[in-house]
Design a protein around this motif. Structure first.
Motif, PDB file in Angstrom:
ATOM      1  N   PRO A 197       0.836  -1.213   0.000  1.00  0.00           N
ATOM      2  CA  PRO A 197       0.000   0.000   0.000  1.00  0.00           C
ATOM      3  C   PRO A 197       0.866   1.257   0.000  1.00  0.00           C
ATOM      4  O   PRO A 197       1.980   1.280   0.536  1.00  0.00           O
ATOM      5  CB  PRO A 197      -0.807  -0.134   1.297  1.00  0.00           C
ATOM      6  CG  PRO A 197      -0.757  -1.582   1.646  1.00  0.00           C
ATOM      7  CD  PRO A 197       0.542  -2.089   1.149  1.00  0.00           C
ATOM      8  N   LEU A 198       0.316   2.291  -0.619  1.00  0.00           N
ATOM      9  CA  LEU A 198       1.004   3.589  -0.683  1.00  0.00           C
ATOM     10  C   LEU A 198       2.359   3.489  -1.382  1.00  0.00           C
ATOM     11  O   LEU A 198       3.313   4.209  -1.038  1.00  0.00           O
ATOM     12  CB  LEU A 198       1.194   4.175   0.725  1.00  0.00           C
ATOM     13  CG  LEU A 198      -0.053   4.313   1.598  1.00  0.00           C
ATOM     14  CD1 LEU A 198       0.327   4.812   2.981  1.00  0.00           C
ATOM     15  CD2 LEU A 198      -1.071   5.241   0.965  1.00  0.00           C
ATOM     16  N   TRP A 199       2.465   2.611  -2.374  1.00  0.00           N
ATOM     17  CA  TRP A 199       3.775   2.411  -3.006  1.00  0.00           C
ATOM     18  C   TRP A 199       4.245   3.662  -3.749  1.00  0.00           C
ATOM     19  O   TRP A 199       5.445   3.967  -3.761  1.00  0.00           O
ATOM     20  CB  TRP A 199       3.716   1.221  -3.960  1.00  0.00           C
ATOM     21  CG  TRP A 199       2.871   1.436  -5.184  1.00  0.00           C
ATOM     22  CD1 TRP A 199       1.552   1.191  -5.328  1.00  0.00           C
ATOM     23  CD2 TRP A 199       3.320   1.968  -6.427  1.00  0.00           C
ATOM     24  NE1 TRP A 199       1.112   1.533  -6.583  1.00  0.00           N
ATOM     25  CE2 TRP A 199       2.183   2.006  -7.300  1.00  0.00           C
ATOM     26  CE3 TRP A 199       4.537   2.414  -6.927  1.00  0.00           C
ATOM     27  CZ2 TRP A 199       2.259   2.470  -8.599  1.00  0.00           C
ATOM     28  CZ3 TRP A 199       4.609   2.875  -8.233  1.00  0.00           C
ATOM     29  CH2 TRP A 199       3.484   2.892  -9.055  1.00  0.00           C
ATOM     30  N   LEU A 200       3.317   4.413  -4.361  1.00  0.00           N
ATOM     31  CA  LEU A 200       3.728   5.620  -5.082  1.00  0.00           C
ATOM     32  C   LEU A 200       4.177   6.735  -4.133  1.00  0.00           C
ATOM     33  O   LEU A 200       5.241   7.347  -4.357  1.00  0.00           O
ATOM     34  CB  LEU A 200       2.597   6.095  -5.982  1.00  0.00           C
ATOM     35  CG  LEU A 200       2.934   7.270  -6.915  1.00  0.00           C
ATOM     36  CD1 LEU A 200       4.105   6.918  -7.807  1.00  0.00           C
ATOM     37  CD2 LEU A 200       1.721   7.658  -7.757  1.00  0.00           C
ATOM     38  N   PRO A 201       3.425   7.038  -3.053  1.00  0.00           N
ATOM     39  CA  PRO A 201       3.963   8.020  -2.100  1.00  0.00           C
ATOM     40  C   PRO A 201       5.291   7.577  -1.474  1.00  0.00           C
ATOM     41  O   PRO A 201       6.168   8.417  -1.227  1.00  0.00           O
ATOM     42  CB  PRO A 201       2.853   8.137  -1.046  1.00  0.00           C
ATOM     43  CG  PRO A 201       1.610   7.764  -1.767  1.00  0.00           C
ATOM     44  CD  PRO A 201       2.025   6.701  -2.726  1.00  0.00           C
ATOM     45  N   LEU A 202       5.429   6.288  -1.223  1.00  0.00           N
ATOM     46  CA  LEU A 202       6.701   5.803  -0.672  1.00  0.00           C
ATOM     47  C   LEU A 202       7.834   5.974  -1.683  1.00  0.00           C
ATOM     48  O   LEU A 202       8.970   6.299  -1.307  1.00  0.00           O
ATOM     49  CB  LEU A 202       6.570   4.333  -0.269  1.00  0.00           C
ATOM     50  CG  LEU A 202       5.701   4.054   0.958  1.00  0.00           C
ATOM     51  CD1 LEU A 202       5.555   2.552   1.169  1.00  0.00           C
ATOM     52  CD2 LEU A 202       6.286   4.708   2.201  1.00  0.00           C
ATOM     53  N   THR A 203       7.552   5.765  -2.955  1.00  0.00           N
ATOM     54  CA  THR A 203       8.574   5.982  -3.986  1.00  0.00           C
ATOM     55  C   THR A 203       9.000   7.446  -4.034  1.00  0.00           C
ATOM     56  O   THR A 203      10.191   7.761  -4.143  1.00  0.00           O
ATOM     57  CB  THR A 203       8.025   5.544  -5.355  1.00  0.00           C
ATOM     58  OG1 THR A 203       7.622   4.176  -5.296  1.00  0.00           O
ATOM     59  CG2 THR A 203       9.076   5.722  -6.429  1.00  0.00           C
ATOM     60  N   THR A 204       8.013   8.348  -3.928  1.00  0.00           N
ATOM     61  CA  THR A 204       8.348   9.771  -3.890  1.00  0.00           C
ATOM     62  C   THR A 204       9.179  10.118  -2.657  1.00  0.00           C
ATOM     63  O   THR A 204      10.120  10.921  -2.724  1.00  0.00           O
ATOM     64  CB  THR A 204       7.060  10.604  -3.911  1.00  0.00           C
ATOM     65  OG1 THR A 204       6.250  10.205  -5.019  1.00  0.00           O
ATOM     66  CG2 THR A 204       7.371  12.080  -4.015  1.00  0.00           C
ATOM     67  N   LEU A 205       8.826   9.494  -1.524  1.00  0.00           N
ATOM     68  CA  LEU A 205       9.597   9.731  -0.304  1.00  0.00           C
ATOM     69  C   LEU A 205      11.034   9.250  -0.456  1.00  0.00           C
ATOM     70  O   LEU A 205      11.974   9.910   0.018  1.00  0.00           O
ATOM     71  CB  LEU A 205       8.923   9.023   0.871  1.00  0.00           C
ATOM     72  CG  LEU A 205       9.607   9.163   2.234  1.00  0.00           C
ATOM     73  CD1 LEU A 205       9.619  10.616   2.671  1.00  0.00           C
ATOM     74  CD2 LEU A 205       8.908   8.296   3.277  1.00  0.00           C
ATOM     75  N   VAL A 206      11.231   8.116  -1.117  1.00  0.00           N
ATOM     76  CA  VAL A 206      12.585   7.617  -1.358  1.00  0.00           C
ATOM     77  C   VAL A 206      13.363   8.597  -2.241  1.00  0.00           C
ATOM     78  O   VAL A 206      14.544   8.869  -2.004  1.00  0.00           O
ATOM     79  CB  VAL A 206      12.525   6.213  -2.006  1.00  0.00           C
ATOM     80  CG1 VAL A 206      13.906   5.787  -2.487  1.00  0.00           C
ATOM     81  CG2 VAL A 206      11.990   5.203  -1.011  1.00  0.00           C
ATOM     82  N   PHE A 207      12.700   9.138  -3.277  1.00  0.00           N
ATOM     83  CA  PHE A 207      13.365  10.093  -4.169  1.00  0.00           C
ATOM     84  C   PHE A 207      13.788  11.349  -3.412  1.00  0.00           C
ATOM     85  O   PHE A 207      14.911  11.835  -3.565  1.00  0.00           O
ATOM     86  CB  PHE A 207      12.429  10.451  -5.316  1.00  0.00           C
ATOM     87  CG  PHE A 207      12.992  11.467  -6.262  1.00  0.00           C
ATOM     88  CD1 PHE A 207      13.891  11.096  -7.240  1.00  0.00           C
ATOM     89  CD2 PHE A 207      12.620  12.808  -6.170  1.00  0.00           C
ATOM     90  CE1 PHE A 207      14.423  12.034  -8.114  1.00  0.00           C
ATOM     91  CE2 PHE A 207      13.141  13.747  -7.036  1.00  0.00           C
ATOM     92  CZ  PHE A 207      14.044  13.361  -8.014  1.00  0.00           C
ATOM     93  N   LEU A 208      12.878  11.887  -2.598  1.00  0.00           N
ATOM     94  CA  LEU A 208      13.215  13.101  -1.839  1.00  0.00           C
ATOM     95  C   LEU A 208      14.249  12.818  -0.754  1.00  0.00           C
ATOM     96  O   LEU A 208      15.112  13.653  -0.468  1.00  0.00           O
ATOM     97  CB  LEU A 208      11.946  13.689  -1.216  1.00  0.00           C
ATOM     98  CG  LEU A 208      10.879  14.176  -2.205  1.00  0.00           C
ATOM     99  CD1 LEU A 208       9.652  14.657  -1.449  1.00  0.00           C
ATOM    100  CD2 LEU A 208      11.422  15.275  -3.095  1.00  0.00           C
ATOM    101  N   GLY A 209      14.160  11.635  -0.139  1.00  0.00           N
ATOM    102  CA  GLY A 209      15.123  11.304   0.911  1.00  0.00           C
ATOM    103  C   GLY A 209      16.533  11.149   0.400  1.00  0.00           C
ATOM    104  O   GLY A 209      17.501  11.344   1.151  1.00  0.00           O
ATOM    105  N   ALA A 210      16.693  10.808  -0.892  1.00  0.00           N
ATOM    106  CA  ALA A 210      18.041  10.639  -1.439  1.00  0.00           C
ATOM    107  C   ALA A 210      18.812  11.943  -1.505  1.00  0.00           C
ATOM    108  O   ALA A 210      20.039  11.926  -1.656  1.00  0.00           O
ATOM    109  CB  ALA A 210      17.967  10.003  -2.827  1.00  0.00           C
TER     110      ALA A 210
END
Length: 448
Positions: A308-321
């Protein structure tokens, strides 16, 4: 005169006498070898009455009592210590002053990073005949538009996925209760229900006892939120305004600032500033590529596992990098927790997500960054951790975000100053030798 000074003066007189007698013996030996028979007058050490009075203070100054009685290592350590204390105090004062003007410092720092990402595209348009102002404003609007569209899409996906995610949490809690009842613990359902009811009663009592303070806290939070929104929009306007001028007139601004320096250091600082800006541009370009790779592979794994929430989590990974080491760890931990709580096979999915996150981070650390980052941009992991920690303690999340780019600028600027100094020495040596001195830019390029 003290006893110590008298003893020192007599020791000096004795040393003078000891130095004179060997000289007389060498002179006599030389005359004997030449066949001279005339006697050599004996030279004896002068007595105390024949010597002029000695000024002990002058002798102490000449012989430098500090070097005589203080070890070299201790003197050098003391010299380094007070200089490092002065530098540390100056840095602490500067950070303290900056922490009191965060409403200006943070937007300017973020605009500097945005300008480093957008300026190469604007420069490409300018080289192809576009007006400088028009190219800068179009690039800025395009960048802001892309960010707004992506964030709107991600927020909408997050809102749509929250009900499903909440249902998964309820199912997970129900399964956890069933496991506690039928698993190795063997708990009774009535005991679990009583335990949960007790927790609910305690929470209800706490809310009823602290209702007045909660209302007051809510009012305070609302006021703080309104004030924070005011600061946010003020900072946003300042950030966009500064980004536009950094993109359009960055070189002119730097030439104006360095024009206030003495003539001897003006050229070197302009050269080093240009090199530092190039280092920042290369660093931001590398961070974007690394963040995109992290987001693509981790997001693909989350999508295949139906997290669940895979797209928001992907965005969070991008910003966290954009926060090296720390950001990737935090975003990966959030993805693992969501996989553990919000899926049917939570434990296995969490283990798989953790393996994916670790594998992607290892590929990033050992393959992407060494290839994409040049020697001028490469930073030691310990320096990155210290910079992120110091920036986070001073300015919070924004401080952690801008700490590593600032460190990259300092690293590139110092390296450029060293190259400039070496190139100038080579040019001076070539000119002194009578040959044509090498151009400073070419010499500095050869040293790299």
């Amino acid at each position: 005169m003290s006893r110590f000074r008298r003893t020192t003066a007599r020791a000096r007189q004795l040393w003078i006498g000891m130095r004179l007698n060997p000289y007389a013996e060498r002179v006599g030996a030389a005359r004997a070898r030449r066949g001279e028979d005339e006697p050599v007058p004996a030279i004896t050490a002068p007595s105390d009455d024949d010597l002029p009075p000695i000024d002990v203070a002058e002798t102490a100054d000449d012989e430098n009592l500090e070097r005589r009685y203080v070890p070299v290592g201790l003197a050098v350590g003391a010299a380094w210590a007070w200089r490092m204390l002065v530098i540390g105090a100056m840095i602490a004062v500067v950070l303290w002053l900056l922490s009191h003007v965060t409403i200006v410092v943070i937007p300017i720092a973020i605009s500097f990073l945005l300008a480093a990402m957008l300026q190469p595209l604007a420069a490409w348009l300018i080289r192809h005949g576009w007006n400088r102002s028009l190219a800068s404003i179009l690039v800025l609007i395009a960048g802001v538009g892309v960010v707004v569209l992506v964030m709107t899409f991600v927020v909408r996906q997050f809102i749509d996925s929250v009900p499903e995610f909440w249902n998964q949490i309820e199912v997970g809690l129900q399964r956890a209760q069933e496991w506690l009842e039928g698993g190795p613990w063997g708990l009774d359902g009535a005991e679990i229900a009583a335990f949960l009811a007790n927790i609910q009663d305690q929470v209800t009592d706490w809310f009823s006892d602290n209702s007045q303070s909660l209302v007051q806290s809510g009012v305070d939070i609302a006021g703080t939120t309104l004030s924070g929104l005011g600061y946010f929009f003020t900072g946003l306007f300042l950030c966009l305004f500064a980004t536009y001028f950094f993109i359009r007139d960055g070189r002119k601004i730097w030439n104006f600032l360095t024009g206030m320096l003495p003539a001897a250091g003006r050229d070197s600082m302009r050269y080093a500033g240009g090199a530092g800006w190039s280092t920042l541009v290369q660093y931001m370009r590398t961070v974007i590529v690394v963040a995109a790779v992290d987001a693509i592979f981790i997001g693909l794994g989350l999508w295949l596992l139906d997290i669940p929430l895979w797209l928001p989590l992907t965005t969070l990974v991008f910003l966290g990098a954009f926060i090296p080491i720390v950001g990737a760890t935090v975003s990966g931990a959030v993805a693992v927790v969501v996989a553990l709580v919000g899926t049917e096979n939570g434990l296995w999915n969490a283990v798989i997500v953790l393996a994916i996150v670790l594998a992607v981070q290892q590929i990033e650390s050992n393959l992407l960054q060494p290839i994409l980052m040049s020697r001028a941009v490469k930073l030691h992991p310990l320096a990155i951790i210290l910079a992120v920690t110091a920036g986070g303690f001073t300015f919070g999340i924004m401080g952690a975000l801008i700490a590593v780019p600032v460190l990259a600028i300092i690293n590139g600027t110092v390296r450029a100053l060293n190259r400039y100094r070496d190139a100038r020495r080579e040019a001076e040596s070539a000119e002194a030798a009578g040959t044509d001195p090498t151009d400073l830019g070419e010499a500095s390029a050869q040293t790299t």
